[in-house]
Design a protein around this motif. Structure first.
Motif, PDB file in Angstrom:
ATOM      1  N   VAL A 214       0.844  -1.200   0.000  1.00 38.35           N
ATOM      2  CA  VAL A 214       0.000   0.000   0.000  1.00 38.35           C
ATOM      3  C   VAL A 214       0.877   1.248   0.000  1.00 38.35           C
ATOM      4  CG1 VAL A 214      -1.717   1.320   1.291  1.00 38.35           C
ATOM      5  CG2 VAL A 214      -1.948  -1.153   1.106  1.00 38.35           C
ATOM      6  N   THR A 215       1.923   1.230   0.817  1.00 38.02           N
ATOM      7  CA  THR A 215       2.851   2.367   0.878  1.00 38.02           C
ATOM      8  C   THR A 215       3.575   2.544  -0.458  1.00 38.02           C
ATOM      9  OG1 THR A 215       3.152   1.998   3.230  1.00 38.02           O
ATOM     10  CG2 THR A 215       4.805   3.340   2.132  1.00 38.02           C
ATOM     11  N   ALA A 216       3.984   1.432  -1.075  1.00 41.73           N
ATOM     12  CA  ALA A 216       4.651   1.510  -2.381  1.00 41.73           C
ATOM     13  C   ALA A 216       3.716   2.098  -3.437  1.00 41.73           C
ATOM     14  CB  ALA A 216       5.142   0.130  -2.799  1.00 41.73           C
ATOM     15  N   MET A 217       2.445   1.693  -3.392  1.00 38.31           N
ATOM     16  CA  MET A 217       1.472   2.241  -4.343  1.00 38.31           C
ATOM     17  C   MET A 217       1.274   3.733  -4.112  1.00 38.31           C
ATOM     18  SD  MET A 217      -2.581   1.453  -4.884  1.00 38.31           S
ATOM     19  CE  MET A 217      -2.465  -0.191  -5.529  1.00 38.31           C
ATOM     20  N   GLN A 218       1.167   4.131  -2.859  1.00 36.64           N
ATOM     21  CA  GLN A 218       0.994   5.549  -2.555  1.00 36.64           C
ATOM     22  C   GLN A 218       2.201   6.357  -3.017  1.00 36.64           C
ATOM     23  OE1 GLN A 218       0.238   5.463   1.653  1.00 36.64           O
ATOM     24  NE2 GLN A 218      -1.985   5.308   1.363  1.00 36.64           N
ATOM     25  N   ASN A 219       3.402   5.837  -2.792  1.00 38.14           N
ATOM     26  CA  ASN A 219       4.610   6.545  -3.224  1.00 38.14           C
ATOM     27  C   ASN A 219       4.673   6.662  -4.740  1.00 38.14           C
ATOM     28  OD1 ASN A 219       5.423   6.877  -0.584  1.00 38.14           O
ATOM     29  ND2 ASN A 219       6.749   5.084  -0.594  1.00 38.14           N
ATOM     30  N   GLU A 220       4.304   5.584  -5.432  1.00 36.72           N
ATOM     31  CA  GLU A 220       4.325   5.623  -6.897  1.00 36.72           C
ATOM     32  C   GLU A 220       3.300   6.607  -7.445  1.00 36.72           C
ATOM     33  OE1 GLU A 220       4.350   2.478 -10.612  1.00 36.72           O
ATOM     34  OE2 GLU A 220       4.353   1.728  -8.558  1.00 36.72           O
ATOM     35  N   LEU A 221       2.118   6.643  -6.849  1.00 34.40           N
ATOM     36  CA  LEU A 221       1.099   7.598  -7.286  1.00 34.40           C
ATOM     37  C   LEU A 221       1.475   9.026  -6.919  1.00 34.40           C
ATOM     38  CD1 LEU A 221      -2.168   5.622  -6.562  1.00 34.40           C
ATOM     39  CD2 LEU A 221      -1.268   6.284  -8.795  1.00 34.40           C
ATOM     40  N   GLN A 222       2.175   9.187  -5.808  1.00 35.78           N
ATOM     41  CA  GLN A 222       2.598  10.525  -5.404  1.00 35.78           C
ATOM     42  C   GLN A 222       3.628  11.085  -6.390  1.00 35.78           C
ATOM     43  OE1 GLN A 222       3.969  10.648  -1.362  1.00 35.78           O
ATOM     44  NE2 GLN A 222       2.972  12.601  -1.039  1.00 35.78           N
ATOM     45  N   THR A 223       4.477  10.231  -6.945  1.00 31.98           N
ATOM     46  CA  THR A 223       5.429  10.708  -7.952  1.00 31.98           C
ATOM     47  C   THR A 223       4.713  11.106  -9.239  1.00 31.98           C
ATOM     48  OG1 THR A 223       5.845   8.481  -8.773  1.00 31.98           O
ATOM     49  CG2 THR A 223       7.327   9.309  -7.061  1.00 31.98           C
ATOM     50  N   LEU A 224       3.507  10.575  -9.445  1.00 33.87           N
ATOM     51  CA  LEU A 224       2.694  10.946 -10.605  1.00 33.87           C
ATOM     52  C   LEU A 224       1.740  12.103 -10.299  1.00 33.87           C
ATOM     53  CD1 LEU A 224       1.846   7.369 -11.886  1.00 33.87           C
ATOM     54  CD2 LEU A 224       3.510   8.976 -12.840  1.00 33.87           C
ATOM     55  N   LYS A 225       1.974  12.787  -9.184  1.00 34.29           N
ATOM     56  CA  LYS A 225       1.228  13.989  -8.777  1.00 34.29           C
ATOM     57  C   LYS A 225      -0.209  13.718  -8.346  1.00 34.29           C
ATOM     58  CE  LYS A 225       4.814  16.417  -9.828  1.00 34.29           C
ATOM     59  NZ  LYS A 225       5.829  16.490  -8.829  1.00 34.29           N
ATOM     60  N   PHE A 226      -0.494  12.523  -7.820  1.00 35.65           N
ATOM     61  CA  PHE A 226      -1.784  12.233  -7.221  1.00 35.65           C
ATOM     62  C   PHE A 226      -1.725  12.664  -5.760  1.00 35.65           C
ATOM     63  CE2 PHE A 226      -2.204   9.557 -10.858  1.00 35.65           C
ATOM     64  CZ  PHE A 226      -3.561   9.354 -11.034  1.00 35.65           C
ATOM     65  N   ASN A 227      -2.829  13.148  -5.230  1.00 38.31           N
ATOM     66  CA  ASN A 227      -2.922  13.479  -3.809  1.00 38.31           C
ATOM     67  C   ASN A 227      -3.300  12.198  -3.066  1.00 38.31           C
ATOM     68  OD1 ASN A 227      -3.359  14.478  -1.281  1.00 38.31           O
ATOM     69  ND2 ASN A 227      -4.952  15.929  -1.869  1.00 38.31           N
TER      70      ASN A 227
END
Length: 128
Positions: free
Chosen positions: A56-69
């Motif tokens: 879950v943390t890895a997914m959040q980090n990957e989405l955060q690099t794509l500018k998702f909140n």
């Protein structure tokens, strides 16, 4: 004076027809990215037999690099005990759609359009 009034009346339509296709494409591509993430992390969770907090943390980090909140991101799925091989591991990803129309913010607030909701299911590969 007539030209100024005509310009003020036509300008919002010009802006709408110029920029709405780009806004629609952004909304569409966000959905594509989230759907691909759901399938990718369902495959990773199938290896471990559950959706771990690390995934879950890895997914959040990957989405955060794509500018998702990631504060608005909701990830649910098979997080209880590990699922053995042959059973399903499922993941659901939810994220708010956000603004869909370019002019709504000019003439009032844009109503919430709901959430993206993608579910991916993979067969578990975990062998205890």
């Amino acid at each position: 004076m007539k030209q100024a009034i005509t310009l003020l009346l036509i300008f919002p339509f010009m802006v709408f027809f110029m920029f709405q296709p780009f806004m629609s494409e952004v909304v569409h591509m966000r959905g594509v990215v989230l759907e691909n993430m759901a399938h990718k992390y369902a495959k990773l969770a199938a290896r471990e037999g559950q959706m771990t907090p690390a995934l879950v943390t890895a997914m959040q980090n990957e989405l955060q690099t794509l500018k998702f909140n990631t504060g608005h991101l909701t990830v649910t799925g098979s997080t209880g005990s590990r699922v053995t091989r042959g059973n399903d591991v499922s993941i659901t990803v939810q994220y708010p759609v956000g603004s869909m129309f370019i002019l709504m913010n000019w003439f009032g607030s844009d109503t919430a359009s709901g959430n993206y909701r993608f579910t991916a299911t993979e067969m578990s590969e975990y062998i205890p």
